[in-house]
Design a protein around this motif. Structure first.
Motif, PDB file in Angstrom:
ATOM      1  N   GLY A  87      26.536  15.478   9.098  1.00  0.00           N
ATOM      2  CA  GLY A  87      26.941  16.402  10.139  1.00  0.00           C
ATOM      3  C   GLY A  87      26.594  15.902  11.527  1.00  0.00           C
ATOM      4  N   VAL A  88      25.410  15.319  11.671  1.00  0.00           N
ATOM      5  CA  VAL A  88      25.002  14.774  12.972  1.00  0.00           C
ATOM      6  C   VAL A  88      25.898  13.604  13.368  1.00  0.00           C
ATOM      7  N   LEU A  89      26.145  12.692  12.433  1.00  0.00           N
ATOM      8  CA  LEU A  89      27.022  11.554  12.721  1.00  0.00           C
ATOM      9  C   LEU A  89      28.431  12.021  13.092  1.00  0.00           C
ATOM     10  N   GLY A  90      28.948  12.992  12.316  1.00  0.00           N
ATOM     11  CA  GLY A  90      30.299  13.470  12.568  1.00  0.00           C
ATOM     12  C   GLY A  90      30.446  14.169  13.894  1.00  0.00           C
ATOM     13  N   GLY A  91      29.444  14.975  14.276  1.00  0.00           N
ATOM     14  CA  GLY A  91      29.531  15.695  15.543  1.00  0.00           C
ATOM     15  C   GLY A  91      29.544  14.762  16.741  1.00  0.00           C
ATOM     16  N   THR A  92      28.650  13.785  16.747  1.00  0.00           N
ATOM     17  CA  THR A  92      28.599  12.831  17.860  1.00  0.00           C
ATOM     18  C   THR A  92      29.876  12.008  17.933  1.00  0.00           C
ATOM     19  N   TRP A  93      30.349  11.569  16.792  1.00  0.00           N
ATOM     20  CA  TRP A  93      31.559  10.745  16.732  1.00  0.00           C
ATOM     21  C   TRP A  93      32.786  11.541  17.188  1.00  0.00           C
ATOM     22  N   ALA A  94      32.887  12.804  16.751  1.00  0.00           N
ATOM     23  CA  ALA A  94      34.053  13.615  17.097  1.00  0.00           C
ATOM     24  C   ALA A  94      34.116  13.904  18.592  1.00  0.00           C
ATOM     25  N   ASP A  95      32.969  14.118  19.224  1.00  0.00           N
ATOM     26  CA  ASP A  95      32.976  14.364  20.663  1.00  0.00           C
ATOM     27  C   ASP A  95      33.391  13.115  21.448  1.00  0.00           C
ATOM     28  N   ARG A  96      33.102  11.953  20.895  1.00  0.00           N
ATOM     29  CA  ARG A  96      33.441  10.712  21.604  1.00  0.00           C
ATOM     30  C   ARG A  96      34.885  10.284  21.366  1.00  0.00           C
ATOM     31  N   ALA A  97      35.404  10.512  20.159  1.00  0.00           N
ATOM     32  CA  ALA A  97      36.713   9.949  19.806  1.00  0.00           C
ATOM     33  C   ALA A  97      37.680  10.951  19.218  1.00  0.00           C
ATOM     34  N   GLY A  98      37.320  12.236  19.148  1.00  0.00           N
ATOM     35  CA  GLY A  98      38.193  13.205  18.518  1.00  0.00           C
ATOM     36  C   GLY A  98      37.935  13.305  17.026  1.00  0.00           C
ATOM     37  N   ALA A  99      38.682  14.191  16.369  1.00  0.00           N
ATOM     38  CA  ALA A  99      38.408  14.515  14.968  1.00  0.00           C
ATOM     39  C   ALA A  99      38.919  13.466  13.991  1.00  0.00           C
ATOM     40  N   ARG A 100      39.923  12.672  14.394  1.00  0.00           N
ATOM     41  CA  ARG A 100      40.616  11.852  13.421  1.00  0.00           C
ATOM     42  C   ARG A 100      39.735  10.768  12.811  1.00  0.00           C
ATOM     43  N   ARG A 101      38.985  10.048  13.649  1.00  0.00           N
ATOM     44  CA  ARG A 101      38.208   8.918  13.121  1.00  0.00           C
ATOM     45  C   ARG A 101      37.098   9.345  12.161  1.00  0.00           C
ATOM     46  N   PRO A 102      36.248  10.319  12.523  1.00  0.00           N
ATOM     47  CA  PRO A 102      35.243  10.745  11.535  1.00  0.00           C
ATOM     48  C   PRO A 102      35.859  11.372  10.297  1.00  0.00           C
ATOM     49  N   LEU A 103      37.009  12.032  10.456  1.00  0.00           N
ATOM     50  CA  LEU A 103      37.677  12.581   9.281  1.00  0.00           C
ATOM     51  C   LEU A 103      38.164  11.461   8.374  1.00  0.00           C
ATOM     52  N   THR A 104      38.730  10.413   8.975  1.00  0.00           N
ATOM     53  CA  THR A 104      39.167   9.259   8.190  1.00  0.00           C
ATOM     54  C   THR A 104      37.999   8.641   7.423  1.00  0.00           C
ATOM     55  N   ALA A 105      36.900   8.430   8.136  1.00  0.00           N
ATOM     56  CA  ALA A 105      35.724   7.851   7.488  1.00  0.00           C
ATOM     57  C   ALA A 105      35.212   8.752   6.380  1.00  0.00           C
ATOM     58  N   GLY A 106      35.226  10.055   6.617  1.00  0.00           N
ATOM     59  CA  GLY A 106      34.709  10.994   5.621  1.00  0.00           C
ATOM     60  C   GLY A 106      35.521  11.013   4.343  1.00  0.00           C
ATOM     61  N   VAL A 107      36.858  11.053   4.482  1.00  0.00           N
ATOM     62  CA  VAL A 107      37.674  11.138   3.265  1.00  0.00           C
ATOM     63  C   VAL A 107      37.682   9.820   2.505  1.00  0.00           C
ATOM     64  N   VAL A 108      37.649   8.701   3.212  1.00  0.00           N
ATOM     65  CA  VAL A 108      37.569   7.408   2.527  1.00  0.00           C
ATOM     66  C   VAL A 108      36.240   7.283   1.791  1.00  0.00           C
ATOM     67  N   LEU A 109      35.159   7.682   2.461  1.00  0.00           N
ATOM     68  CA  LEU A 109      33.845   7.620   1.824  1.00  0.00           C
ATOM     69  C   LEU A 109      33.761   8.559   0.626  1.00  0.00           C
ATOM     70  N   THR A 110      34.456   9.686   0.688  1.00  0.00           N
ATOM     71  CA  THR A 110      34.474  10.619  -0.440  1.00  0.00           C
ATOM     72  C   THR A 110      35.035   9.940  -1.690  1.00  0.00           C
ATOM     73  N   VAL A 111      36.161   9.260  -1.535  1.00  0.00           N
ATOM     74  CA  VAL A 111      36.767   8.573  -2.676  1.00  0.00           C
ATOM     75  C   VAL A 111      35.833   7.489  -3.212  1.00  0.00           C
ATOM     76  N   VAL A 112      35.238   6.715  -2.309  1.00  0.00           N
ATOM     77  CA  VAL A 112      34.344   5.629  -2.722  1.00  0.00           C
ATOM     78  C   VAL A 112      33.143   6.179  -3.483  1.00  0.00           C
ATOM     79  N   THR A 113      32.533   7.248  -2.973  1.00  0.00           N
ATOM     80  CA  THR A 113      31.331   7.785  -3.613  1.00  0.00           C
ATOM     81  C   THR A 113      31.633   8.416  -4.961  1.00  0.00           C
ATOM     82  N   LEU A 114      32.812   9.003  -5.121  1.00  0.00           N
ATOM     83  CA  LEU A 114      33.197   9.514  -6.436  1.00  0.00           C
ATOM     84  C   LEU A 114      33.284   8.376  -7.448  1.00  0.00           C
ATOM     85  N   LEU A 115      33.769   7.227  -7.003  1.00  0.00           N
ATOM     86  CA  LEU A 115      33.827   6.065  -7.888  1.00  0.00           C
ATOM     87  C   LEU A 115      32.432   5.529  -8.196  1.00  0.00           C
ATOM     88  N   VAL A 116      31.539   5.557  -7.189  1.00  0.00           N
ATOM     89  CA  VAL A 116      30.155   5.131  -7.434  1.00  0.00           C
ATOM     90  C   VAL A 116      29.506   6.024  -8.481  1.00  0.00           C
TER      91      VAL A 116
END
Length: 458
Positions: free
Chosen positions: A43-72
């Motif tokens: 949440g802390v990483l996402g909030g700082t990132w979203a204020d700097r670059a908007g919602a798209r980039r942290p959302l992209t990172a979050g959903v990609v990481l979700t798929v990766v962690t499910l595989l882990v």
């Protein structure tokens, strides 16, 4: 959001099975608590990132990481790999939750946000009905690993679609915000503090699982770290419930802590002390999900009729009645199935209070600080859940060792929840807008039809 809810409700019942299969039952509390602990950091990483670059980039990172962690998690060969997968999944969930709130703040005027949040809550209805039984059938017929693999595959395509819908949308600092609070500065949380709080939450949740020297040391160490570092992740004067964003953040912690603790102990009481069939416990979760979605739909229709802070107070009042009902259900003369209604009633209160607090946080956010406000709300929710559940668990364990009765510990665990819900009722007025014209923000010049909202169900 539909798949997020499906994954959240399907994975949790499988964790005990996975821990047993990996010969790691002793470390199950750590596996179960890793997700919530890591979502604090996400949440802390996402909030700082979203204020700097908007919602798209942290959302992209979050959903990609979700798929990766499910595989882990699906390929786990040890309990430690499973714990790592759940921890990384918590980081991803924190990124997505904050990004979704910012996306709503960027894309919708205030009078439409409530309905967007209600729509996202409705996405949890079908997962609450189908997720646990389907996951159980797949695990029984095949393997618990197949559930993780299946969720990773199902999440991939819709996640990519959600990211593409935000492509080209730049952050709109304050475009859809109603209130600017110059007295609440955007104090960016430090990454070391976020790491310390995540570790503290994991230590605390592991420590309250038993009473011995090792667990007590973990609990005390975790709580000490929380007291030292958690205020650095929240708006100034949050503990004092200063009017505006600080009070809103504090009430998110109190309501979430009370609800999720009740949700943890009512099924435990039903399955251990009252010996009811497992289907009754399942009905409690299904009824709670339906009640939450229905109440969230209702608050969306009350947008222009009832002030948001009053909806928060009403929701907390309903939760207080649910806590009283839970205490009453401890009496042997009261039918055990009545305890199900306490979870349903509490979910009604949360369905009214949670979206209202989310909207208030976006309204009270300083200019260009919607990510900061969303991050603070996400952090506060997880902190409230960790602290209230830890205190109730410690009280439950202490009473259990002092008495031979099975029901007495539940009375004290439920009674403790009166404090956070009563505090919410008393402090709700501190979250109000300063003038009626701030209830509605000016509509941005261009809006999108993107729908997203994080509904934090653990």
């Amino acid at each position: 959001m539909f798949l997020t809810g499906f994954a959240a409700l399907a994975v949790m019942p499988l964790l005990p099975v996975a821990a047993r299969d990996l010969d790691g039952v002793v470390l199950y509390p750590l596996v179960a608590g890793a997700f919530v602990a890591a979502s604090l950091l996400g949440g802390v990483l996402g909030g700082t990132w979203a204020d700097r670059a908007g919602a798209r980039r942290p959302l992209t990172a979050g959903v990609v990481l979700t798929v990766v962690t499910l595989l882990v998690s699906a390929t786990s060969t040890t309990i430690w790999q499973l714990a790592l997968g759940r921890f990384a999944d918590g980081i991803a969930a924190g990124l997505v939750a904050v990004s979704v709130n910012v996306a709503i703040g960027e894309s919708y005027p205030d009078h439409v946000r409530a309905r967007a949040l209600a729509l996202m809550s409705a996405c949890w209805i079908v997962p609450s009905l189908a997720g646990p039984p389907l996951a159980g059938l797949v695990a029984a017929w095949w393997s618990w690993r197949a559930v993780f693999f299946g969720l990773a595959g199902l999440t991939l395509l819709p996640a990519a679609a959600a990211v593409l819908l935000l492509r080209g949308q730049a952050p709109q600092a304050g475009a859809a915000q109603g209130t600017k609070e110059p007295e609440t500065p955007v104090r960016r949380p430090a990454l070391p503090a976020a790491l310390a709080v995540s570790a503290a939450a994991a230590l605390t949740q592991y420590g309250v699982s038993a009473w011995d020297v090792r667990h007590v040391v973990c609990t005390v160490s975790g709580l000490a770290l929380l007291v030292l570092f958690a205020p650095r992740l929240l708006p100034p004067h949050t503990v004092r419930a200063e009017r505006g964003l600080p009070a809103t953040v504090l009430l998110r912690a109190l309501t979430s802590g009370a609800y999720f603790t009740l949700e943890a102990f009512v099924p435990l009481m039903l399955s251990t002390a009252r010996r009811v069939p497992g289907v009754v416990t399942g009905l409690a979760f299904t009824g709670a999900a339906l009640a939450w979605a229905g109440a969230s739909w209702l608050q969306g229709r009350l947008q222009d009729r009832v002030p948001r802070h009053q909806l928060v107070a009403v929701g907390a009042g309903v939760m207080a009645a649910a806590v009283a009902l839970a205490v009453l259900c401890v009496l042997p003369a009261v039918p055990a199935a009545t305890a199900v209604s306490s979870m349903v009633l509490a979910a009604v209160g949360m369905g009214l209070a949670t979206p209202s607090l989310t909207l208030l946080s976006l309204t009270h956010a300083p200019a260009g600080g919607q990510g900061y406000a969303s991050s603070a709300m996400q952090t506060s929710q997880n902190l409230g859940q960790t602290v209230v559940l830890a205190l109730s668990s410690a009280l439950f364990s202490a009473v259990s060792t002092a008495t031979t009765g099975q029901l007495a510990p539940f009375v004290w665990a439920f009674a403790l929840l009166v404090l956070p819900v009563a505090g919410t009722v008393c402090l709700a007025a501190r979250t109000r807008m300063t003038s009626p014209d701030q209830q509605r923000a000016p509509e941005p010049a261009a809006t999108t039809s993107h729908h997203a909202e994080p509904v934090d169900e653990t």
